[in-house]
Design a protein around this motif. Structure first.
Motif, PDB file in Angstrom:
ATOM      1  N   ARG A   1      -1.975 -12.805   3.951  1.00 55.45           N
ATOM      2  CA  ARG A   1      -2.122 -13.619   5.162  1.00 55.45           C
ATOM      3  C   ARG A   1      -3.584 -13.919   5.491  1.00 55.45           C
ATOM      4  N   CYS A   2      -4.419 -12.873   5.607  1.00 56.77           N
ATOM      5  CA  CYS A   2      -5.810 -13.087   6.029  1.00 56.77           C
ATOM      6  C   CYS A   2      -6.812 -12.909   4.892  1.00 56.77           C
ATOM      7  N   LYS A   3      -6.343 -12.479   3.717  1.00 53.91           N
ATOM      8  CA  LYS A   3      -7.172 -12.337   2.513  1.00 53.91           C
ATOM      9  C   LYS A   3      -8.178 -11.186   2.592  1.00 53.91           C
ATOM     10  N   LYS A   4      -7.958 -10.249   3.476  1.00 48.83           N
ATOM     11  CA  LYS A   4      -8.850  -9.090   3.549  1.00 48.83           C
ATOM     12  C   LYS A   4      -8.630  -8.200   2.333  1.00 48.83           C
ATOM     13  N   VAL A   5      -9.735  -7.708   1.777  1.00 44.86           N
ATOM     14  CA  VAL A   5      -9.678  -6.886   0.570  1.00 44.86           C
ATOM     15  C   VAL A   5      -9.574  -5.416   0.949  1.00 44.86           C
ATOM     16  N   HIS A   6      -8.651  -4.719   0.303  1.00 48.87           N
ATOM     17  CA  HIS A   6      -8.502  -3.277   0.459  1.00 48.87           C
ATOM     18  C   HIS A   6      -8.576  -2.642  -0.918  1.00 48.87           C
ATOM     19  N   LEU A   7      -9.226  -1.514  -1.025  1.00 53.16           N
ATOM     20  CA  LEU A   7      -9.303  -0.797  -2.295  1.00 53.16           C
ATOM     21  C   LEU A   7      -8.286   0.334  -2.372  1.00 53.16           C
ATOM     22  N   HIS A   8      -7.319   0.322  -1.476  1.00 54.29           N
ATOM     23  CA  HIS A   8      -6.165   1.211  -1.501  1.00 54.29           C
ATOM     24  C   HIS A   8      -5.054   0.469  -0.768  1.00 54.29           C
ATOM     25  N   LYS A   9      -3.874   1.012  -0.712  1.00 53.27           N
ATOM     26  CA  LYS A   9      -2.730   0.273  -0.175  1.00 53.27           C
ATOM     27  C   LYS A   9      -2.696   0.202   1.348  1.00 53.27           C
TER      28      LYS A   9
ATOM     29  N   GLY B   1      -1.524   1.946   3.667  1.00 53.28           N
ATOM     30  CA  GLY B   1      -0.246   2.191   4.322  1.00 53.28           C
ATOM     31  C   GLY B   1       0.672   0.991   4.319  1.00 53.28           C
ATOM     32  N   ASP B   2       0.421   0.034   3.397  1.00 51.63           N
ATOM     33  CA  ASP B   2       1.180  -1.221   3.299  1.00 51.63           C
ATOM     34  C   ASP B   2       0.990  -2.121   4.510  1.00 51.63           C
ATOM     35  N   ILE B   3      -0.047  -1.855   5.301  1.00 48.97           N
ATOM     36  CA  ILE B   3      -0.362  -2.697   6.458  1.00 48.97           C
ATOM     37  C   ILE B   3      -1.819  -3.129   6.358  1.00 48.97           C
ATOM     38  N   CYS B   4      -2.066  -4.426   6.470  1.00 50.64           N
ATOM     39  CA  CYS B   4      -3.442  -4.930   6.442  1.00 50.64           C
ATOM     40  C   CYS B   4      -4.176  -4.435   7.680  1.00 50.64           C
ATOM     41  N   CYS B   5      -5.366  -3.878   7.507  1.00 50.29           N
ATOM     42  CA  CYS B   5      -6.118  -3.387   8.671  1.00 50.29           C
ATOM     43  C   CYS B   5      -6.851  -4.528   9.371  1.00 50.29           C
ATOM     44  N   GLY B   6      -6.748  -5.748   8.835  1.00 49.96           N
ATOM     45  CA  GLY B   6      -7.361  -6.898   9.486  1.00 49.96           C
ATOM     46  C   GLY B   6      -6.412  -7.582  10.443  1.00 49.96           C
ATOM     47  N   CYS B   7      -5.341  -8.152   9.882  1.00 47.25           N
ATOM     48  CA  CYS B   7      -4.388  -8.902  10.720  1.00 47.25           C
ATOM     49  C   CYS B   7      -3.131  -8.091  11.043  1.00 47.25           C
ATOM     50  N   ARG B   8      -3.019  -6.896  10.477  1.00 48.15           N
ATOM     51  CA  ARG B   8      -1.905  -5.968  10.718  1.00 48.15           C
ATOM     52  C   ARG B   8      -0.557  -6.509  10.228  1.00 48.15           C
ATOM     53  N   SER B   9      -0.588  -7.405   9.271  1.00 46.03           N
ATOM     54  CA  SER B   9       0.656  -7.874   8.662  1.00 46.03           C
ATOM     55  C   SER B   9       1.014  -6.959   7.500  1.00 46.03           C
ATOM     56  N   GLU B  10       2.269  -6.989   7.079  1.00 50.02           N
ATOM     57  CA  GLU B  10       2.714  -6.138   6.000  1.00 50.02           C
ATOM     58  C   GLU B  10       2.125  -6.590   4.662  1.00 50.02           C
TER      59      GLU B  10
ATOM     60  N   PRO C   1       1.187  -7.673  -1.807  1.00 53.20           N
ATOM     61  CA  PRO C   1      -0.187  -8.195  -1.746  1.00 53.20           C
ATOM     62  C   PRO C   1      -0.600  -8.788  -3.085  1.00 53.20           C
ATOM     63  N   GLU C   2      -1.649  -9.581  -3.051  1.00 50.98           N
ATOM     64  CA  GLU C   2      -2.252 -10.046  -4.299  1.00 50.98           C
ATOM     65  C   GLU C   2      -3.020  -8.864  -4.891  1.00 50.98           C
ATOM     66  N   VAL C   3      -2.682  -8.497  -6.100  1.00 50.15           N
ATOM     67  CA  VAL C   3      -3.318  -7.350  -6.751  1.00 50.15           C
ATOM     68  C   VAL C   3      -4.222  -7.856  -7.873  1.00 50.15           C
ATOM     69  N   VAL C   4      -5.501  -7.541  -7.774  1.00 52.94           N
ATOM     70  CA  VAL C   4      -6.469  -7.949  -8.782  1.00 52.94           C
ATOM     71  C   VAL C   4      -7.327  -6.738  -9.133  1.00 52.94           C
TER      72      VAL C   4
END
Length: 269
Positions: free
Chosen positions: A162-170, A172-181, A185-188
């Motif tokens: 949704r917001c394209k924020k990068v996380h280097l771990h999962k 909790g399956d919740i984006c810490c930026g927009c709080r969407s599930e 996710p896009e995994v690269v």
């Protein structure tokens, strides 16, 4: 003390930079705490959530909580003199604080409602207690007690769809930026994240570091003639042995002037 303070808050600014400017967004690593399995197990058992959260999932949420606290300058030392709040428990944390909204969303993600009129969240209380045990009181980070988990180029990065924020771990399956599930996710690879990040362009191209001293010159500049003199490489030293050192450190390469006529800069030279 001043030197130590400025040195430290510049480092913490690198740790917790927003957008592309943090080390996690750049794919370099992420900020975490010492992992104490006994403490985690004790807290999960005390709050009755051992069956709902593995230790790994709990630490993912802790790490994203640290990131959110850092992005809001909730650490010491910081350049904006943010003050520590006198929170005694998680339920005391301001309800619209990004970190609380994120943790509450994680709790709801696994099928739970915030309990009671006082909005008790056992997961939040466990995280609050874990931070306290690790030396971070009142949901306020102590920069001397954090750890850096470096990322390898073969590690995975998870990008919020949704917001394209990068996380280097999962997270909790919740984006810490927009709080969407982030179930899908896009995994690269971390290597790909680094290639996309312009802050690492010089590193990717193998460029050597170079000196670039920039200053501004406005009507509010205290010593305007001195700043113009240093910009023209006219260095005055009472000690001939230190003259070369002064030239290296004091010479100004770029002088930003606004407005030029305001301070009477000789733009002809």
């Amino acid at each position: 003390y001043c030197y130590t303070f400025h040195r430290t808050f510049r480092i913490t600014s690198l740790f917790f930079g927003n957008l592309f400017y943090g080390i996690e967004s750049s794919g370099l690593g992420f900020i975490t705490l010492k992992r104490d399995e006994d403490t985690i197990n004790s807290l999960l058992t005390r709050y009755g959530i051992m069956s709902n959260f593995t230790n790994d999932r709990f630490m993912e949420i802790v790490n994203s909580s640290i990131r959110l606290l850092g992005e809001k300058y909730q650490y010491l030392p910081n350049r904006y003199n943010a003050e520590r709040k006198n929170y005694q428990s998680y339920k005391d944390v301001y309800r619209f604080a990004p970190v609380k909204r994120y943790i509450n969303r994680c709790w709801e993600r696994y099928g739970f409602a915030i309990q009671g009129a006082d909005k008790t969240n056992p997961l939040g209380e466990a995280i609050f207690d874990y931070l306290t045990t690790m030396g971070h009181f009142n949901m306020f980070l102590n920069a001397d007690e954090v750890h850096i988990k470096p990322a390898q180029i073969t590690d995975k990065a998870y990008i919020c769809p949704r917001c394209k924020k990068v996380h280097l771990h999962k997270s909790g399956d919740i984006c810490c930026g927009c709080r969407s599930e982030m179930v899908l996710p896009e995994v690269v690879s971390v290597e790909e994240i680094r290639k996309r990040n312009y802050n690492l362009l010089n590193y990717q191209l193998g460029r050597k570091a170079r000196r670039l001293h920039c200053e501004e010159l406005t009507g509010q500049t205290d010593n305007q003639p001195e700043r113009q003199r240093l910009f023209k490489d006219f260095i005055i030293s009472n000690d001939p042995q230190k003259e070369e050192l002064y030239k290296r450190t004091k010479t100004i390469d770029i002088l930003s002037v606004t407005t030029t006529m305001e301070v009477g800069v000789d733009i002809g030279s």
